[in-house]
Structure formats: C-alpha cells, structure tokens
Design a protein around this motif. Sequence first.
Motif, PDB file in Angstrom:
ATOM      1  N   TYR A   1       0.837  -1.199   0.000  1.00 21.95           N
ATOM      2  CA  TYR A   1       0.000   0.000   0.000  1.00 21.95           C
ATOM      3  C   TYR A   1       0.878   1.257   0.000  1.00 21.95           C
ATOM      4  O   TYR A   1       1.875   1.338   0.732  1.00 21.95           O
ATOM      5  CB  TYR A   1      -0.889   0.017   1.239  1.00 21.95           C
ATOM      6  CG  TYR A   1      -1.867  -1.136   1.304  1.00 21.95           C
ATOM      7  CD1 TYR A   1      -3.081  -1.069   0.643  1.00 21.95           C
ATOM      8  CD2 TYR A   1      -1.561  -2.286   2.035  1.00 21.95           C
ATOM      9  CE1 TYR A   1      -3.988  -2.126   0.706  1.00 21.95           C
ATOM     10  CE2 TYR A   1      -2.455  -3.343   2.105  1.00 21.95           C
ATOM     11  CZ  TYR A   1      -3.671  -3.258   1.427  1.00 21.95           C
ATOM     12  OH  TYR A   1      -4.556  -4.309   1.489  1.00 21.95           O
ATOM     13  N   ASN A   2       0.487   2.228  -0.817  1.00 23.65           N
ATOM     14  CA  ASN A   2       1.193   3.510  -0.868  1.00 23.65           C
ATOM     15  C   ASN A   2       0.590   4.472   0.163  1.00 23.65           C
ATOM     16  O   ASN A   2      -0.623   4.667   0.202  1.00 23.65           O
ATOM     17  CB  ASN A   2       1.082   4.123  -2.269  1.00 23.65           C
ATOM     18  CG  ASN A   2       1.878   3.342  -3.288  1.00 23.65           C
ATOM     19  OD1 ASN A   2       2.967   2.858  -2.987  1.00 23.65           O
ATOM     20  ND2 ASN A   2       1.341   3.207  -4.484  1.00 23.65           N
ATOM     21  N   VAL A   3       1.468   5.080   0.975  1.00 26.86           N
ATOM     22  CA  VAL A   3       1.027   5.941   2.069  1.00 26.86           C
ATOM     23  C   VAL A   3       1.585   7.347   1.871  1.00 26.86           C
ATOM     24  O   VAL A   3       2.766   7.521   1.545  1.00 26.86           O
ATOM     25  CB  VAL A   3       1.486   5.387   3.436  1.00 26.86           C
ATOM     26  CG1 VAL A   3       1.072   6.324   4.574  1.00 26.86           C
ATOM     27  CG2 VAL A   3       0.909   3.988   3.658  1.00 26.86           C
ATOM     28  N   MET A   4       0.743   8.354   2.089  1.00 25.53           N
ATOM     29  CA  MET A   4       1.186   9.747   2.092  1.00 25.53           C
ATOM     30  C   MET A   4       1.055  10.297   3.516  1.00 25.53           C
ATOM     31  O   MET A   4       0.027  10.106   4.168  1.00 25.53           O
ATOM     32  CB  MET A   4       0.343  10.601   1.134  1.00 25.53           C
ATOM     33  CG  MET A   4       0.742  12.086   1.151  1.00 25.53           C
ATOM     34  SD  MET A   4      -0.406  13.151   0.224  1.00 25.53           S
ATOM     35  CE  MET A   4      -0.087  12.589  -1.443  1.00 25.53           C
ATOM     36  N   LEU A   5       2.094  10.992   3.992  1.00 24.96           N
ATOM     37  CA  LEU A   5       2.094  11.634   5.294  1.00 24.96           C
ATOM     38  C   LEU A   5       1.946  13.142   5.113  1.00 24.96           C
ATOM     39  O   LEU A   5       2.657  13.734   4.305  1.00 24.96           O
ATOM     40  CB  LEU A   5       3.384  11.328   6.061  1.00 24.96           C
ATOM     41  CG  LEU A   5       3.743   9.851   6.245  1.00 24.96           C
ATOM     42  CD1 LEU A   5       5.091   9.729   6.963  1.00 24.96           C
ATOM     43  CD2 LEU A   5       2.651   9.122   7.019  1.00 24.96           C
ATOM     44  N   VAL A   6       1.036  13.760   5.887  1.00 25.43           N
ATOM     45  CA  VAL A   6       0.790  15.198   5.742  1.00 25.43           C
ATOM     46  C   VAL A   6       0.830  15.842   7.126  1.00 25.43           C
ATOM     47  O   VAL A   6       0.011  15.516   7.989  1.00 25.43           O
ATOM     48  CB  VAL A   6      -0.578  15.474   5.084  1.00 25.43           C
ATOM     49  CG1 VAL A   6      -0.717  16.965   4.779  1.00 25.43           C
ATOM     50  CG2 VAL A   6      -0.751  14.643   3.819  1.00 25.43           C
ATOM     51  N   ASP A   7       1.780  16.741   7.327  1.00 25.75           N
ATOM     52  CA  ASP A   7       1.888  17.472   8.599  1.00 25.75           C
ATOM     53  C   ASP A   7       2.767  18.686   8.373  1.00 25.75           C
ATOM     54  O   ASP A   7       3.775  18.604   7.657  1.00 25.75           O
ATOM     55  CB  ASP A   7       2.478  16.585   9.699  1.00 25.75           C
ATOM     56  CG  ASP A   7       2.176  17.120  11.094  1.00 25.75           C
ATOM     57  OD1 ASP A   7       2.668  18.228  11.430  1.00 25.75           O
ATOM     58  OD2 ASP A   7       1.470  16.441  11.852  1.00 25.75           O
ATOM     59  N   ASN A   8       2.418  19.804   8.988  1.00 23.53           N
ATOM     60  CA  ASN A   8       3.197  21.028   8.759  1.00 23.53           C
ATOM     61  C   ASN A   8       4.437  21.116   9.645  1.00 23.53           C
ATOM     62  O   ASN A   8       5.214  22.053   9.513  1.00 23.53           O
ATOM     63  CB  ASN A   8       2.318  22.266   8.988  1.00 23.53           C
ATOM     64  CG  ASN A   8       1.832  22.376  10.428  1.00 23.53           C
ATOM     65  OD1 ASN A   8       1.299  21.408  10.963  1.00 23.53           O
ATOM     66  ND2 ASN A   8       2.013  23.530  11.028  1.00 23.53           N
ATOM     67  N   GLU A   9       4.629  20.145  10.547  1.00 17.60           N
ATOM     68  CA  GLU A   9       5.808  20.136  11.404  1.00 17.60           C
ATOM     69  C   GLU A   9       6.797  19.088  10.898  1.00 17.60           C
ATOM     70  O   GLU A   9       6.511  17.888  10.947  1.00 17.60           O
ATOM     71  CB  GLU A   9       5.438  19.852  12.856  1.00 17.60           C
ATOM     72  CG  GLU A   9       4.551  20.917  13.477  1.00 17.60           C
ATOM     73  CD  GLU A   9       4.311  20.679  14.955  1.00 17.60           C
ATOM     74  OE1 GLU A   9       5.248  20.184  15.620  1.00 17.60           O
ATOM     75  OE2 GLU A   9       3.215  20.965  15.432  1.00 17.60           O
ATOM     76  N   PRO A  10       7.969  19.506  10.430  1.00 16.58           N
ATOM     77  CA  PRO A  10       8.948  18.553   9.895  1.00 16.58           C
ATOM     78  C   PRO A  10       9.325  17.458  10.883  1.00 16.58           C
ATOM     79  O   PRO A  10       9.519  16.302  10.487  1.00 16.58           O
ATOM     80  CB  PRO A  10      10.161  19.446   9.563  1.00 16.58           C
ATOM     81  CG  PRO A  10       9.573  20.809   9.354  1.00 16.58           C
ATOM     82  CD  PRO A  10       8.426  20.901  10.300  1.00 16.58           C
ATOM     83  N   ALA A  11       9.417  17.804  12.162  1.00 17.45           N
ATOM     84  CA  ALA A  11       9.810  16.809  13.161  1.00 17.45           C
ATOM     85  C   ALA A  11       8.781  15.686  13.248  1.00 17.45           C
ATOM     86  O   ALA A  11       9.145  14.508  13.417  1.00 17.45           O
ATOM     87  CB  ALA A  11       9.989  17.480  14.523  1.00 17.45           C
ATOM     88  N   ILE A  12       7.503  16.045  13.134  1.00 19.42           N
ATOM     89  CA  ILE A  12       6.462  15.018  13.210  1.00 19.42           C
ATOM     90  C   ILE A  12       6.459  14.170  11.950  1.00 19.42           C
ATOM     91  O   ILE A  12       6.292  12.943  11.999  1.00 19.42           O
ATOM     92  CB  ILE A  12       5.090  15.670  13.445  1.00 19.42           C
ATOM     93  CG1 ILE A  12       5.061  16.323  14.831  1.00 19.42           C
ATOM     94  CG2 ILE A  12       3.971  14.646  13.313  1.00 19.42           C
ATOM     95  CD1 ILE A  12       3.754  16.993  15.172  1.00 19.42           C
ATOM     96  N   LEU A  13       6.655  14.808  10.801  1.00 25.43           N
ATOM     97  CA  LEU A  13       6.775  14.028   9.556  1.00 25.43           C
ATOM     98  C   LEU A  13       7.903  13.008   9.655  1.00 25.43           C
ATOM     99  O   LEU A  13       7.756  11.842   9.281  1.00 25.43           O
ATOM    100  CB  LEU A  13       7.030  14.973   8.366  1.00 25.43           C
ATOM    101  CG  LEU A  13       5.830  15.666   7.725  1.00 25.43           C
ATOM    102  CD1 LEU A  13       6.291  16.570   6.600  1.00 25.43           C
ATOM    103  CD2 LEU A  13       4.820  14.639   7.203  1.00 25.43           C
ATOM    104  N   HIS A  14       9.018  13.465  10.186  1.00 28.70           N
ATOM    105  CA  HIS A  14      10.171  12.577  10.337  1.00 28.70           C
ATOM    106  C   HIS A  14       9.839  11.447  11.310  1.00 28.70           C
ATOM    107  O   HIS A  14      10.164  10.268  11.066  1.00 28.70           O
ATOM    108  CB  HIS A  14      11.380  13.376  10.837  1.00 28.70           C
ATOM    109  CG  HIS A  14      12.640  12.571  10.936  1.00 28.70           C
ATOM    110  ND1 HIS A  14      12.971  11.866  12.081  1.00 28.70           N
ATOM    111  CD2 HIS A  14      13.644  12.344  10.046  1.00 28.70           C
ATOM    112  CE1 HIS A  14      14.122  11.248  11.889  1.00 28.70           C
ATOM    113  NE2 HIS A  14      14.558  11.527  10.664  1.00 28.70           N
ATOM    114  N   ALA A  15       9.198  11.786  12.435  1.00 24.30           N
ATOM    115  CA  ALA A  15       8.858  10.772  13.436  1.00 24.30           C
ATOM    116  C   ALA A  15       7.894   9.736  12.864  1.00 24.30           C
ATOM    117  O   ALA A  15       8.041   8.530  13.100  1.00 24.30           O
ATOM    118  CB  ALA A  15       8.261  11.437  14.666  1.00 24.30           C
ATOM    119  N   LEU A  16       6.894  10.201  12.102  1.00 28.05           N
ATOM    120  CA  LEU A  16       5.952   9.264  11.498  1.00 28.05           C
ATOM    121  C   LEU A  16       6.642   8.341  10.504  1.00 28.05           C
ATOM    122  O   LEU A  16       6.361   7.143  10.441  1.00 28.05           O
ATOM    123  CB  LEU A  16       4.829  10.035  10.790  1.00 28.05           C
ATOM    124  CG  LEU A  16       3.798  10.728  11.682  1.00 28.05           C
ATOM    125  CD1 LEU A  16       2.883  11.597  10.836  1.00 28.05           C
ATOM    126  CD2 LEU A  16       2.977   9.710  12.463  1.00 28.05           C
TER     127      LEU A  16
END
Length: 513
Positions: A2-17
């Motif tokens: 499955y292809n997943v897209m992550l969306v968040d305006n905080e880079p640290a949270i994107l990295h953590a996810l």
Amino acid sequence: MYNVMLVDNEPAILHALAYSIDWAAQDCRIMATARDGREAMLQFDKQPPDIVISDIRMPEMDGLALAKWIADHYPTCKTIILTGFPDFTYAQQAINYRVVDFVLKPTSEEKLIAALNTAKARLAEEQPLHASNSRALEQNLLIHQLIFDPGQSLLYTMQRIHDLGLELSQYYVLRFGVSDSRDDAARIAFLQDVQDMWREVFEEHTLYFVPRAERFCYIVLCADAAFSPTAGCNAVVQTVQQTTDFQITVGISAHHTDPLDLSQAAQQADHAQQMAEYSPQMPVISFSQLPVLSDQHATRITEELRLLQSALENRNRSTVESGLDRLFAYLRREAIPFASVKRIAVILYECGQGLLISYSIESLLADAATPGLSALLEGGDIGNVQHRLHDYLIAVLDRICCNATDLDDLIFQVKQYIDQNYAGELSLEGLAEYVHLSASYLSKLFKRELGQNISNYIQSVRIEHAKVLLRTTSMKTYEIAEAVGIADPVYFSKIFKKATGQKPKDFRAAESP
C-alpha cells in the motif's frame, strides 16, 4: 504493497511518522509527504496514494478539508486523521468525509498500526466505513451533543439513542481532572492511558468517554442507583498516584435515569470535581456531598475555597483570616442555608487535616487544642461555626509553621538524595517514604519549592551526568544510559536529544577536542 502519504506542517512530526514503525512489515511504503492539504493535493496528480495520514490543524488547507477533497475526488483512498485535541466537534465532519480513524497525538506505534490495519481492511473490502468503528464514533458524538449542546428535539434524540444502541436508562457522569502542570501533549497521552484503568475498575459496566480539552475527561458510567461509583473512583486515584507522576481528582454526579439529563449530570460532576481539587483528603467527591447551591453561589464559594487553600499551603495567617471573614460574610449576605454552611466547613476541615498529614504530624490530629469535626459543627449558629473554624485553621497553621523549617529541610534532603542516587531506581513513592511525606504532597511541595516536577528533576540530573560521561569517557551509549539509571538505551537517546537538541553520539563528537 500500500502507498502511504504523510501530511503534517511540522517537519519533526513528519520525520517521526516516517521512522516510527517498520512500514515494510505493514506491507506499506511512504510514497510522498506534504506540509499541508494543498501540497498534498498536488501530490495526488503524480500518483494517488492508497492511504493518507494527515494532521488536522495545518495552514492553507487543514486535515478535514483535505479529507473532504479526497472523499469527493478519490473515494477509494482512505484517510487517517491525527489530532492533538481530543474533542468530538470534528467527529461529524469526519464521518461525512469517510475518515477511517482518529489517532490522538502523541501516538504510539501500536495505535498507528491499528489505524493502518483498519484502513487496509477497508481497502480490501472496499467498504466506505467499517460499521463498528463508525458506530462508536457516532455514539461518542451523540453523547458529546447531549452534554454540551442539548438543544436537539426530544423525538430526534430518543430515536438516535435507540438507533445507536446507547445504554442511558440509568447512569452517573464522572469527571476526572489532571492537576499536574505538564505540557499538553503529556496530559493528553495520560488521559488516553488512564482510560484503561477506568475500564478495568468498572469492567462490569458500560463506559462512554468524552474528553474535554487537555485537562478533563467525562465518563458516562451506566449503572443502577444501588451501585456506588465512589470505591472504584478511589481505586483509580490510588493507582494513578502509585504508578504515575500525575494526580487526578474526580467528581461524581447524582444518579440519573433520563438521557436528556446528561448536561445537568455533567454540571453536577463539574461542581463536585472542582470541590475535590481544593480538598486534599477528598480526591473523590460526589454531588450529594456538596452544599446545595446555585451555580452562581457555587462558583463564588469555590473561588473563595481556592484562595483559602492556597493561603493555608503558603502558611499565610493574615490571608487565611481575611479569606475566612470574606467567605462567611458572603454566606450571611446570600442567606446560604445552614446545612450548606456546615458542608462548606467540612471541606475546610478536611483541607486542614490533609495539611497536617502532609506535614507528617498526624499525632497532632487528635490534639485537644485542635477542634474536632463534631465540635466544629455542633450548635445551630453560623457565627459559632465561623469562630470554631477560625480557631481550628489557626491551630493547624501554628503546627505546620512550627514544622516549616523542618519541611524545607526535607525537600533539600529529597534533592540531595536524588543527586547522590540518580543511578538507582527512583520513584515518587520511594522518595515520599524516605522523608515521611505523602506522595501527593511531596510532589506538590517539590514543584512549588524548586519550580519543576520530581520526575523532570530526576531526568535533568541524569542527563547532566550523562553529558559528563560523554565528554570524559569512551563508554558506549547503552553503558552510559545504564550508568545514569536509565535501563532503556533507546529511551535514553530520545530524552537526551529532547533535552540537548543532539543525539548522544553527536553531542560527544561536538564536545571532543
């Protein structure tokens, strides 16, 4: 896969996810990331993902607006919403936009994987919404409306209750509040975790949880009038105190049999929980124990009790005396019934008892010079109650002020013990036993004297010693973690980076000559 897209305006949270779970093991891959909804829309033009995991609050286009756009243009794509605000005001929109799950931040690997599994199951089945999860979300939404927006018609409300299978023929509403002053994220995580304790204690009853902001949560406890929730609530309070660094207080409404009374029951729980916050020896208070007061009187009297409690804890005799005079002047002016005056006196009496116990001078509780509760309340005159209550509170102040220097020394002893034994196992309960204070009062007093929680102080001491070892030795990270009392090297690296902004190895490299 499955292809997943992550969306968040905080880079640290994107990295953590992106790195918090083994995506390949979940038969998934991160195919794109975006900083807000509009950027995510542009990514869809390149290749639509199967699953989108999006924050709810972002600039330009928020998570719910993105979910609506996805539902309109790519209905087979499944959306998971992340939010740091446990509020059901977004729930109706989420249902309409076919969001598969709400995940509260900060999330855990297990909760994120569970949400992924739900999304994958829906993709496999090609169902617009999983019935059981949708039902639970709609149940919570309706209870939220009944508590905070009880303006729906009787017919509509009863039909919805029937359709959703809600058990609201007999119930109590509980409200528990977190009195710890940590950051919102820590409290939100705790509010989620503590729900398991409530379920375990009341395992034979149906519970509905309604979080409110980041410090409170309502619980609708379905039970008949013969059942008393008090013992169970006290058990949860005790477990929280023994196993965490948080403190909670609980208010219990009267028993109700009409679902349309949920708003009234919640208000009763509000008043009881607010009183519990100002009565150290009574962390659980039921509405039946409260003075019978109007909302206006209850608000004013609660504020006066708050000021009196603060003055007692700070050993300010003049403020205690003036506050007591002001309180009783108000009680007389508003013609508060004498039965309610006596209940207010009991709350202040328990506050004094709690202070004596917290100062480890229990032997003075039975001192002849300290009026007992029965002596405090005897007679039918408000002036006598005020006079005896004044004598009692001043007697309490005399005793705790005599012990004030000793108490300050005890806090120094706790600090010194932590400084010397940081490498060993340290707990709030153990430290409280070491200086013969109650755990709840030690936590409160330590924060007042030093400006930080005990757990934060222990962590800071350990981090400072870890810095020294990183600068002066060639010990490996896991060895340093163990040397400063942190058994889990992964957790050590996480809190070290949070405290210093660097990973241990990067800190060592930067500090090397």
